[in-house]
Design a protein around this motif. Structure first.
Motif, PDB file in Angstrom:
ATOM      1  N   HIS A  85      10.449  10.285  18.214  1.00 50.39           N
ATOM      2  CA  HIS A  85      10.798  11.186  17.118  1.00 50.39           C
ATOM      3  C   HIS A  85      11.331  10.453  15.885  1.00 50.39           C
ATOM      4  O   HIS A  85      11.207  10.964  14.771  1.00 50.39           O
ATOM      5  N   LEU A  86      11.887   9.263  16.068  1.00 50.00           N
ATOM      6  CA  LEU A  86      12.188   8.443  14.895  1.00 50.00           C
ATOM      7  C   LEU A  86      10.893   8.020  14.206  1.00 50.00           C
ATOM      8  O   LEU A  86      10.797   8.007  12.976  1.00 50.00           O
ATOM      9  N   MET A  87       9.887   7.683  15.025  1.00 50.27           N
ATOM     10  CA  MET A  87       8.580   7.368  14.465  1.00 50.27           C
ATOM     11  C   MET A  87       8.013   8.570  13.715  1.00 50.27           C
ATOM     12  O   MET A  87       7.486   8.445  12.600  1.00 50.27           O
ATOM     13  N   GLY A  88       8.108   9.758  14.343  1.00 52.02           N
ATOM     14  CA  GLY A  88       7.618  10.966  13.697  1.00 52.02           C
ATOM     15  C   GLY A  88       8.326  11.238  12.386  1.00 52.02           C
ATOM     16  O   GLY A  88       7.698  11.617  11.383  1.00 52.02           O
ATOM     17  N   TYR A  89       9.632  11.028  12.361  1.00 52.51           N
ATOM     18  CA  TYR A  89      10.423  11.238  11.146  1.00 52.51           C
ATOM     19  C   TYR A  89       9.997  10.269  10.042  1.00 52.51           C
ATOM     20  O   TYR A  89       9.727  10.675   8.910  1.00 52.51           O
ATOM     21  N   VAL A  90       9.901   9.000  10.381  1.00 55.08           N
ATOM     22  CA  VAL A  90       9.546   7.977   9.389  1.00 55.08           C
ATOM     23  C   VAL A  90       8.104   8.145   8.912  1.00 55.08           C
ATOM     24  O   VAL A  90       7.815   8.061   7.706  1.00 55.08           O
ATOM     25  N   PHE A  91       7.190   8.415   9.849  1.00 51.83           N
ATOM     26  CA  PHE A  91       5.783   8.586   9.483  1.00 51.83           C
ATOM     27  C   PHE A  91       5.600   9.749   8.509  1.00 51.83           C
ATOM     28  O   PHE A  91       4.715   9.719   7.661  1.00 51.83           O
ATOM     29  N   ASN A  92       6.432  10.787   8.647  1.00 54.48           N
ATOM     30  CA  ASN A  92       6.327  11.940   7.757  1.00 54.48           C
ATOM     31  C   ASN A  92       6.899  11.661   6.370  1.00 54.48           C
ATOM     32  O   ASN A  92       6.589  12.395   5.427  1.00 54.48           O
ATOM     33  N   LEU A  93       7.732  10.632   6.244  1.00 51.67           N
ATOM     34  CA  LEU A  93       8.288  10.276   4.933  1.00 51.67           C
ATOM     35  C   LEU A  93       7.471   9.205   4.215  1.00 51.67           C
ATOM     36  O   LEU A  93       7.402   9.198   2.986  1.00 51.67           O
ATOM     37  N   ILE A  94       6.855   8.301   4.981  1.00 55.20           N
ATOM     38  CA  ILE A  94       6.155   7.154   4.383  1.00 55.20           C
ATOM     39  C   ILE A  94       5.135   7.561   3.319  1.00 55.20           C
ATOM     40  O   ILE A  94       5.091   6.949   2.231  1.00 55.20           O
ATOM     41  N   PRO A  95       4.276   8.574   3.555  1.00 50.92           N
ATOM     42  CA  PRO A  95       3.297   8.915   2.508  1.00 50.92           C
ATOM     43  C   PRO A  95       3.937   9.265   1.176  1.00 50.92           C
ATOM     44  O   PRO A  95       3.379   8.954   0.115  1.00 50.92           O
ATOM     45  N   PHE A  96       5.131   9.872   1.217  1.00 53.31           N
ATOM     46  CA  PHE A  96       5.782  10.296  -0.023  1.00 53.31           C
ATOM     47  C   PHE A  96       6.584   9.163  -0.658  1.00 53.31           C
ATOM     48  O   PHE A  96       6.993   9.268  -1.814  1.00 53.31           O
ATOM     49  N   VAL A  97       6.791   8.107   0.103  1.00 52.36           N
ATOM     50  CA  VAL A  97       7.381   6.893  -0.466  1.00 52.36           C
ATOM     51  C   VAL A  97       6.312   6.135  -1.254  1.00 52.36           C
ATOM     52  O   VAL A  97       6.585   5.546  -2.301  1.00 52.36           O
ATOM     53  N   LEU A  98       5.067   6.194  -0.768  1.00 49.46           N
ATOM     54  CA  LEU A  98       4.004   5.363  -1.312  1.00 49.46           C
ATOM     55  C   LEU A  98       3.239   6.001  -2.469  1.00 49.46           C
ATOM     56  O   LEU A  98       2.694   5.291  -3.310  1.00 49.46           O
ATOM     57  N   VAL A  99       3.173   7.352  -2.487  1.00 48.13           N
ATOM     58  CA  VAL A  99       2.331   7.993  -3.503  1.00 48.13           C
ATOM     59  C   VAL A  99       3.126   8.305  -4.766  1.00 48.13           C
ATOM     60  O   VAL A  99       4.333   8.543  -4.709  1.00 48.13           O
ATOM     61  N   ALA A 100       2.418   8.310  -5.892  1.00 45.71           N
ATOM     62  CA  ALA A 100       3.043   8.652  -7.174  1.00 45.71           C
ATOM     63  C   ALA A 100       2.465   9.981  -7.639  1.00 45.71           C
ATOM     64  O   ALA A 100       1.475  10.028  -8.370  1.00 45.71           O
ATOM     65  N   ARG A 101       3.033  11.065  -7.187  1.00 44.96           N
ATOM     66  CA  ARG A 101       2.605  12.401  -7.576  1.00 44.96           C
ATOM     67  C   ARG A 101       3.806  13.330  -7.493  1.00 44.96           C
ATOM     68  O   ARG A 101       4.851  12.951  -6.962  1.00 44.96           O
ATOM     69  N   SER A 102       3.667  14.532  -8.032  1.00 41.51           N
ATOM     70  CA  SER A 102       4.760  15.499  -7.924  1.00 41.51           C
ATOM     71  C   SER A 102       4.957  15.883  -6.462  1.00 41.51           C
ATOM     72  O   SER A 102       3.996  16.229  -5.766  1.00 41.51           O
ATOM     73  N   MET A 103       6.204  15.787  -6.015  1.00 38.30           N
ATOM     74  CA  MET A 103       6.527  16.102  -4.627  1.00 38.30           C
ATOM     75  C   MET A 103       7.675  17.114  -4.610  1.00 38.30           C
ATOM     76  O   MET A 103       8.470  17.185  -5.550  1.00 38.30           O
ATOM     77  N   PHE A 104       7.760  17.855  -3.491  1.00 36.98           N
ATOM     78  CA  PHE A 104       8.711  18.955  -3.429  1.00 36.98           C
ATOM     79  C   PHE A 104       9.438  18.963  -2.094  1.00 36.98           C
ATOM     80  O   PHE A 104       8.997  18.353  -1.118  1.00 36.98           O
ATOM     81  N   LEU A 105      10.544  19.679  -2.056  1.00 42.43           N
ATOM     82  CA  LEU A 105      11.382  19.715  -0.863  1.00 42.43           C
ATOM     83  C   LEU A 105      10.612  20.123   0.379  1.00 42.43           C
ATOM     84  O   LEU A 105      10.870  19.613   1.473  1.00 42.43           O
ATOM     85  N   TYR A 106       9.644  21.032   0.242  1.00 37.90           N
ATOM     86  CA  TYR A 106       8.927  21.494   1.436  1.00 37.90           C
ATOM     87  C   TYR A 106       8.101  20.387   2.091  1.00 37.90           C
ATOM     88  O   TYR A 106       7.707  20.503   3.252  1.00 37.90           O
ATOM     89  N   HIS A 107       7.849  19.296   1.355  1.00 39.60           N
ATOM     90  CA  HIS A 107       7.152  18.164   1.975  1.00 39.60           C
ATOM     91  C   HIS A 107       8.018  17.477   3.035  1.00 39.60           C
ATOM     92  O   HIS A 107       7.488  16.738   3.875  1.00 39.60           O
ATOM     93  N   TYR A 108       9.322  17.692   2.980  1.00 34.41           N
ATOM     94  CA  TYR A 108      10.234  17.071   3.950  1.00 34.41           C
ATOM     95  C   TYR A 108      10.286  17.841   5.274  1.00 34.41           C
ATOM     96  O   TYR A 108      10.723  17.293   6.293  1.00 34.41           O
TER      97      TYR A 108
END
Length: 476
Positions: free
Chosen positions: A388-411
């Protein structure tokens, strides 16, 4: 020493009875979750935030006019399905936030996400239990979703995120259930197939589901890697997983696009995104072109948004989104505002940090003494903290790497893993303490979660607030 190990091992053994679906906490949690989601569901009787898009998409299915969206179609198909079954007529003007509904048929469209949101709460309890978590910690985990403002807001509107979260939790539940079965047995294969179908459903709502799927794929590969020394057995495991977790999900995923194209035979506003040959190709060619266009459109989302936020803001519950606002009499205001329940988000973040500390400690023990010499409970916690740490980190990594508008619901997919980590942390530190201590700590946390829910509930139900109310200043 052996008696204590056996005792704690017994406490972490996942339950296996199918009658668990009738178990009292599941029913209680579902009823409570459904009640707070259906409460004042028609309010406001106006178009709210992305109902602008998904309302229009639903009506397009009913009229058969082709539209284009950057996300896969299953969530939209579910909304169209309930609209069709309820006799909904595509006459509502969804074109602008704040437009008034002149029919009450929109309520049934909001009710389906509410149902999925309530199911998600019960599934969280079942997922935790099948991870070997105690009943107290499992109820606590489910209560975090029950009382979270962001999950509640997303499950009361004509949007598809509620479907995504529910299918993601179902995916984790089915996967954890499969791990409690005898490997390669008929029951194991059935639960692996259920895992694959849930995987396909989540991915057919939004591609962001791939992060949790990737975490499970890595975890599963590492789980069967020690069998590589026995090639025949290893290949059997690989083949079963290839069929259940690749071929079956791919077939389900493709079927949603076939249904999408079949239901939209007429020219519509989406035609401008497609090539002139779009209508003349066979179905697989159409699906290929649609995916190519969706990928390009997703990559092209670079414009700024006034309510956009960054990934590091989300775990501390910063960067909410104003979904709807209305000026009212007596200098009051009504708002629907997407934010988390602060205690839920903060406790979850604390437990993510504690999980990392515990995982490093257990890895150190494994290196020092050898993994096979770890007691059952340590090995059990090490595996699930890692997953589940992997799941948590994997779900954040794409939003660390991309440059686009992001929102709270992505978390929020990452938050699902953080909630399961909270249950693991609770059991790791307290499962062998007295019931009084467990109930006391869980009771205090639950009271704090309830307080956070009550405090910010006006942002869920669009209740009138004085313009000088501190909640407006602090959270919006």
């Amino acid at each position: 020493m052996e008696k204590n190990a056996a005792k704690t091992a017994q406490k972490t053994k996942p339950f296996a009875s199918e009658s668990s679906f009738l178990y009292e906490p599941v029913k209680m949690l579902f009823i409570l979750a459904l009640a707070i989601r259906l409460y004042q569901l028609p309010n406001p009787s106006q178009v709210v935030f992305d109902e602008v898009h998904f309302g229009e998409f639903t009506q397009a299915y009913l009229s058969g006019k082709y539209f284009f969206d950057i996300h896969p179609p299953l969530g939209k198909l579910l909304l169209a399905g309930i609209a069709y079954l309820s006799g909904y007529e595509p006459v509502v003007d969804f074109k602008k936030i704040g437009n008034s509904y002149d029919t009450n048929k929109y309520v049934i469209l909001r009710a389906l996400p509410a149902l999925f949101g309530a199911l998600n709460v019960s599934l969280m309890y079942l997922a935790a239990r099948n991870m070997g978590i105690s009943k107290i910690a499992s109820v606590l985990a489910a209560s975090m979703l029950l009382l979270d403002i962001s999950h509640l807001v997303e499950s009361r509107l004509i949007v598809t995120d509620s479907f995504l979260f529910c299918f993601l939790t179902l995916f984790l539940y089915c996967y954890l259930k499969s791990r409690s079965c005898e490997p390669l047995s008929r029951t194991h294969r059935r639960w692996m197939m259920a895992t694959g179908i849930a995987l396909a459903c989540a991915s057919s709502v939004k591609w962001t589901a791939a992060a949790s799927v990737g975490a499970v794929a890595v975890f599963e590969f590492l789980s069967i890697l020690p069998m590589a020394s026995r090639p025949f057995l290893f290949m059997k495991h690989i083949i079963v997983r290839a069929v259940m977790l690749l071929i079956v999900p791919f077939a389900v995923y493709l079927s949603t696009f076939m249904m999408h194209i079949y239901l939209l035979p007429y020219s519509g506003p989406g035609d401008i995104f497609m090539t002139p040959e779009w209508r003349s190709k066979n179905i697989l060619d159409q699906i290929y072109e649609l995916h190519r266009t969706m990928f390009a459109a997703n990559a092209g989302v670079t414009s700024e948004h006034p309510w956009a936020s960054r990934w590091w803001q989300w775990p501390v519950n910063s960067g909410g989104i104003l979904y709807w606002v209305q000026d009212r009499a007596n200098d009051t205001i009504g708002r629907i505002y997407l934010t988390g329940n602060p205690p839920v988000y903060w406790v979850a973040l604390l437990c993510v940090v504690l999980s990392l500390v515990v995982l490093l400690f257990l890895v150190g023990k494994a290196f020092e003494n050898g993994y096979r010499r770890l007691v059952h409970t340590d090995a059990h916690y090490l595996k699930h903290f890692f997953l589940h740490l992997m799941g948590y980190v994997f779900n954040l990594i794409p939003f660390v790497l991309v440059a686009r508008s992001m929102f709270l619901y992505h978390y929020m997919p990452a938050l699902i893993h953080a909630v399961l980590l909270t249950a693991l942390v609770f059991d790791y530190f307290f499962v062998n303490r007295s019931k009084n201590i467990q109930f006391g700590i869980a009771g205090v946390l639950l009271a704090v979660f309830v307080a956070g829910f009550i405090y910010l509930s006006p942002f869920v139900y669009a209740s009138s607030l004085d313009r000088n109310d501190t909640r407006l200043k602090l959270w919006t």
